[in-house]
Design a protein around this motif. Structure first.
Motif, PDB file in Angstrom:
ATOM      1  N   GLN A 118       0.846  -1.189   0.000  1.00  0.00           N
ATOM      2  CA  GLN A 118       0.000   0.000   0.000  1.00  0.00           C
ATOM      3  C   GLN A 118       0.882   1.240   0.000  1.00  0.00           C
ATOM      4  OE1 GLN A 118      -2.244  -1.435   3.528  1.00  0.00           O
ATOM      5  NE2 GLN A 118      -4.019  -0.703   2.391  1.00  0.00           N
ATOM      6  N   SER A 119       0.497   2.230  -0.791  1.00  0.00           N
ATOM      7  CA  SER A 119       1.260   3.470  -0.868  1.00  0.00           C
ATOM      8  C   SER A 119       0.309   4.644  -0.732  1.00  0.00           C
ATOM      9  CB  SER A 119       1.994   3.538  -2.211  1.00  0.00           C
ATOM     10  OG  SER A 119       2.697   4.743  -2.319  1.00  0.00           O
ATOM     11  N   GLU A 120       0.706   5.611   0.082  1.00  0.00           N
ATOM     12  CA  GLU A 120      -0.070   6.830   0.277  1.00  0.00           C
ATOM     13  C   GLU A 120       0.866   8.025   0.170  1.00  0.00           C
ATOM     14  OE1 GLU A 120      -3.219   7.080   0.328  1.00  0.00           O
ATOM     15  OE2 GLU A 120      -4.043   5.232   1.157  1.00  0.00           O
ATOM     16  N   VAL A 121       0.291   9.220   0.167  1.00  0.00           N
ATOM     17  CA  VAL A 121       1.072  10.452   0.155  1.00  0.00           C
ATOM     18  C   VAL A 121       1.167  10.960   1.590  1.00  0.00           C
ATOM     19  CG1 VAL A 121       1.174  12.838  -0.665  1.00  0.00           C
ATOM     20  CG2 VAL A 121       0.441  11.010  -2.208  1.00  0.00           C
ATOM     21  N   TRP A 122       2.379  11.304   1.985  1.00  0.00           N
ATOM     22  CA  TRP A 122       2.701  11.763   3.327  1.00  0.00           C
ATOM     23  C   TRP A 122       3.226  13.185   3.272  1.00  0.00           C
ATOM     24  CZ3 TRP A 122       2.102   8.450   7.501  1.00  0.00           C
ATOM     25  CH2 TRP A 122       1.885   7.099   7.195  1.00  0.00           C
ATOM     26  N   GLY A 123       3.226  13.861   4.411  1.00  0.00           N
ATOM     27  CA  GLY A 123       3.792  15.185   4.497  1.00  0.00           C
ATOM     28  C   GLY A 123       4.502  15.404   5.815  1.00  0.00           C
ATOM     29  N   ARG A 124       5.387  16.377   5.810  1.00  0.00           N
ATOM     30  CA  ARG A 124       6.068  16.792   7.038  1.00  0.00           C
ATOM     31  C   ARG A 124       6.498  18.241   6.853  1.00  0.00           C
ATOM     32  NH1 ARG A 124      10.669  13.572  10.353  1.00  0.00           N
ATOM     33  NH2 ARG A 124       9.152  13.461  12.010  1.00  0.00           N
ATOM     34  N   ALA A 125       6.212  19.049   7.867  1.00  0.00           N
ATOM     35  CA  ALA A 125       6.610  20.453   7.838  1.00  0.00           C
ATOM     36  C   ALA A 125       7.965  20.603   8.516  1.00  0.00           C
ATOM     37  CB  ALA A 125       5.574  21.310   8.552  1.00  0.00           C
ATOM     38  N   ILE A 126       8.791  21.456   7.910  1.00  0.00           N
ATOM     39  CA  ILE A 126      10.089  21.771   8.509  1.00  0.00           C
ATOM     40  C   ILE A 126      10.282  23.285   8.477  1.00  0.00           C
ATOM     41  CG2 ILE A 126      11.201  19.553   8.026  1.00  0.00           C
ATOM     42  CD1 ILE A 126      12.425  20.754   5.539  1.00  0.00           C
ATOM     43  N   SER A 127      10.998  23.784   9.460  1.00  0.00           N
ATOM     44  CA  SER A 127      11.253  25.224   9.530  1.00  0.00           C
ATOM     45  C   SER A 127      12.307  25.621   8.507  1.00  0.00           C
ATOM     46  CB  SER A 127      11.730  25.601  10.935  1.00  0.00           C
ATOM     47  OG  SER A 127      13.068  25.159  11.124  1.00  0.00           O
ATOM     48  N   ASP A 128      12.499  26.904   8.363  1.00  0.00           N
ATOM     49  CA  ASP A 128      13.532  27.393   7.448  1.00  0.00           C
ATOM     50  C   ASP A 128      14.928  26.989   7.918  1.00  0.00           C
ATOM     51  OD1 ASP A 128      13.325  29.132   9.661  1.00  0.00           O
ATOM     52  OD2 ASP A 128      14.181  30.788   8.513  1.00  0.00           O
ATOM     53  N   LYS A 129      15.059  26.544   9.162  1.00  0.00           N
ATOM     54  CA  LYS A 129      16.342  26.081   9.710  1.00  0.00           C
ATOM     55  C   LYS A 129      16.490  24.561   9.647  1.00  0.00           C
ATOM     56  CE  LYS A 129      17.344  30.235  11.292  1.00  0.00           C
ATOM     57  NZ  LYS A 129      17.226  31.167  10.229  1.00  0.00           N
ATOM     58  N   GLY A 130      15.455  23.860   9.149  1.00  0.00           N
ATOM     59  CA  GLY A 130      15.518  22.407   9.032  1.00  0.00           C
ATOM     60  C   GLY A 130      14.982  21.648  10.230  1.00  0.00           C
ATOM     61  N   ASN A 131      14.313  22.331  11.142  1.00  0.00           N
ATOM     62  CA  ASN A 131      13.727  21.668  12.304  1.00  0.00           C
ATOM     63  C   ASN A 131      12.353  21.100  11.962  1.00  0.00           C
ATOM     64  OD1 ASN A 131      15.911  22.471  13.981  1.00  0.00           O
ATOM     65  ND2 ASN A 131      14.987  24.504  14.135  1.00  0.00           N
ATOM     66  N   VAL A 132      12.070  19.902  12.433  1.00  0.00           N
ATOM     67  CA  VAL A 132      10.778  19.262  12.198  1.00  0.00           C
ATOM     68  C   VAL A 132       9.691  20.003  12.966  1.00  0.00           C
ATOM     69  CG1 VAL A 132       9.463  17.146  12.518  1.00  0.00           C
ATOM     70  CG2 VAL A 132      11.843  17.035  11.791  1.00  0.00           C
ATOM     71  N   LEU A 133       8.562  20.267  12.301  1.00  0.00           N
ATOM     72  CA  LEU A 133       7.424  20.930  12.925  1.00  0.00           C
ATOM     73  C   LEU A 133       6.226  19.980  12.970  1.00  0.00           C
ATOM     74  CD1 LEU A 133       7.661  24.315  10.985  1.00  0.00           C
ATOM     75  CD2 LEU A 133       8.580  23.794  13.254  1.00  0.00           C
ATOM     76  N   ALA A 134       5.278  20.271  13.800  1.00  0.00           N
ATOM     77  CA  ALA A 134       3.977  19.581  13.858  1.00  0.00           C
ATOM     78  C   ALA A 134       4.085  18.090  14.144  1.00  0.00           C
ATOM     79  CB  ALA A 134       3.180  19.830  12.579  1.00  0.00           C
ATOM     80  N   GLY A 135       5.090  17.668  14.862  1.00  0.00           N
ATOM     81  CA  GLY A 135       5.112  16.306  15.369  1.00  0.00           C
ATOM     82  C   GLY A 135       5.551  15.201  14.439  1.00  0.00           C
ATOM     83  N   GLY A 136       5.896  15.463  13.223  1.00  0.00           N
ATOM     84  CA  GLY A 136       6.405  14.409  12.355  1.00  0.00           C
ATOM     85  C   GLY A 136       5.567  14.168  11.126  1.00  0.00           C
ATOM     86  N   ASP A 137       5.726  12.977  10.532  1.00  0.00           N
ATOM     87  CA  ASP A 137       5.015  12.599   9.314  1.00  0.00           C
ATOM     88  C   ASP A 137       3.507  12.624   9.550  1.00  0.00           C
ATOM     89  OD1 ASP A 137       7.615  11.989   8.604  1.00  0.00           O
ATOM     90  OD2 ASP A 137       7.228   9.876   8.194  1.00  0.00           O
ATOM     91  N   PHE A 138       2.759  13.078   8.552  1.00  0.00           N
ATOM     92  CA  PHE A 138       1.301  12.953   8.626  1.00  0.00           C
ATOM     93  C   PHE A 138       0.777  12.513   7.268  1.00  0.00           C
ATOM     94  CE2 PHE A 138       2.071  17.373   7.524  1.00  0.00           C
ATOM     95  CZ  PHE A 138       1.091  17.679   6.589  1.00  0.00           C
ATOM     96  N   LEU A 139      -0.305  11.760   7.300  1.00  0.00           N
ATOM     97  CA  LEU A 139      -0.910  11.183   6.102  1.00  0.00           C
ATOM     98  C   LEU A 139      -1.733  12.249   5.385  1.00  0.00           C
ATOM     99  CD1 LEU A 139      -1.081   8.407   4.726  1.00  0.00           C
ATOM    100  CD2 LEU A 139      -3.116   7.964   6.091  1.00  0.00           C
ATOM    101  N   ILE A 140      -1.524  12.378   4.074  1.00  0.00           N
ATOM    102  CA  ILE A 140      -2.280  13.337   3.277  1.00  0.00           C
ATOM    103  C   ILE A 140      -3.369  12.641   2.469  1.00  0.00           C
ATOM    104  CG2 ILE A 140      -2.113  14.971   1.348  1.00  0.00           C
ATOM    105  CD1 ILE A 140       0.652  15.773   2.488  1.00  0.00           C
ATOM    106  N   SER A 141      -3.041  11.555   1.782  1.00  0.00           N
ATOM    107  CA  SER A 141      -4.051  10.805   1.031  1.00  0.00           C
ATOM    108  C   SER A 141      -4.559   9.645   1.883  1.00  0.00           C
ATOM    109  CB  SER A 141      -3.456  10.278  -0.274  1.00  0.00           C
ATOM    110  OG  SER A 141      -2.453   9.314  -0.005  1.00  0.00           O
ATOM    111  N   GLN A 142      -5.758   9.190   1.578  1.00  0.00           N
ATOM    112  CA  GLN A 142      -6.327   8.015   2.257  1.00  0.00           C
ATOM    113  C   GLN A 142      -6.953   7.060   1.249  1.00  0.00           C
ATOM    114  OE1 GLN A 142      -7.517  11.230   3.741  1.00  0.00           O
ATOM    115  NE2 GLN A 142      -5.653  11.173   4.941  1.00  0.00           N
ATOM    116  N   VAL A 143      -6.273   6.857   0.127  1.00  0.00           N
ATOM    117  CA  VAL A 143      -6.812   6.050  -0.960  1.00  0.00           C
ATOM    118  C   VAL A 143      -6.957   4.586  -0.544  1.00  0.00           C
ATOM    119  CG1 VAL A 143      -6.381   5.241  -3.311  1.00  0.00           C
ATOM    120  CG2 VAL A 143      -5.955   7.622  -2.724  1.00  0.00           C
ATOM    121  N   SER A 144      -5.936   4.018   0.087  1.00  0.00           N
ATOM    122  CA  SER A 144      -6.010   2.601   0.458  1.00  0.00           C
ATOM    123  C   SER A 144      -7.030   2.354   1.561  1.00  0.00           C
ATOM    124  CB  SER A 144      -4.633   2.060   0.863  1.00  0.00           C
ATOM    125  OG  SER A 144      -4.152   2.714   2.003  1.00  0.00           O
ATOM    126  N   THR A 145      -7.332   3.379   2.346  1.00  0.00           N
ATOM    127  CA  THR A 145      -8.339   3.255   3.402  1.00  0.00           C
ATOM    128  C   THR A 145      -9.737   3.502   2.856  1.00  0.00           C
ATOM    129  OG1 THR A 145      -6.751   4.013   5.036  1.00  0.00           O
ATOM    130  CG2 THR A 145      -9.068   4.137   5.651  1.00  0.00           C
TER     131      THR A 145
END
Length: 185
Positions: A46-73
């Motif tokens: 199964q493959s989905e689209v994921w996202g992650r926000a990072i700051s302009d300094k390269g720091n991870v924001l919003a807790g990590g990876d989050f699912l964007i698509s839900q096609v397989s679900t």
């Protein structure tokens, strides 16, 4: 050169889970990047689209990876979302993520991709509007893949293009203009 930094955590699910086809957009309002990619979900097939926000300094924001698509679900376990692209909409402070997915319900068309989209609130990094909305409308076994998107802030509209795969005919390019809320123009 500076140090590399890890963005995705897809492999935390196991060694056979991979992150593929990355794309990135910069949001000047929140001084952040949103990185998107396709990667395995739940199991290796199964493959989905994921996202992650990072700051302009390269720091991870919003807790990590989050699912964007839900096609397989939402469509079926044998469905896949891949090849994402992303753009920032400065007017609405949103991102639009586009991707190809085999969303058609009929089993005979399970290998046919369409182009779908998902709007993401840039401040909250949450989905906005219809989930995995359909952008392309291929018919008769034709398909769509490799979507790309841009935003026109003057007219407040998106332009999405893709490779149109036609049965027994040369491939062509197709496109669709969308309003800032994702509706067809």
């Amino acid at each position: 050169l500076g140090n590399d930094f890890r963005i995705s955590e897809t492999t935390n699910q196991g060694n056979n889970f991979h992150a593929n086809a990355p794309a990135v957009a910069y949001n000047h309002s929140n001084n952040q990047y949103l990185v998107v990619w396709s990667g395995s979900f739940k199991n290796e097939s199964q493959s989905e689209v994921w996202g992650r926000a990072i700051s302009d300094k390269g720091n991870v924001l919003a807790g990590g990876d989050f699912l964007i698509s839900q096609v397989s679900t939402n469509v079926g376990a044998n469905r896949r979302a891949s090849s994402p692209d992303i753009v920032y909409n400065s007017t609405a402070n949103e991102y639009l993520v586009v991707f190809q997915a085999n969303i058609l319900q009929r089993e005979a068309e399970r290998e046919v991709n369409e182009v779908c989209g998902q709007r993401i609130n840039a401040a909250k990094l949450t989905e906005v509007g219809t989930n995995d909305f359909r952008i392309s409308n291929s018919a008769g076994g034709n398909g769509a893949n490799g979507p790309r998107v841009t935003f026109n802030p003057l007219d407040k509209q998106y332009c999405v293009i893709w490779r149109a795969i036609r049965v027994n005919a040369p491939f062509e390019l197709s496109g669709q203009r969308l309003g800032s809320e994702g509706g067809e123009i």
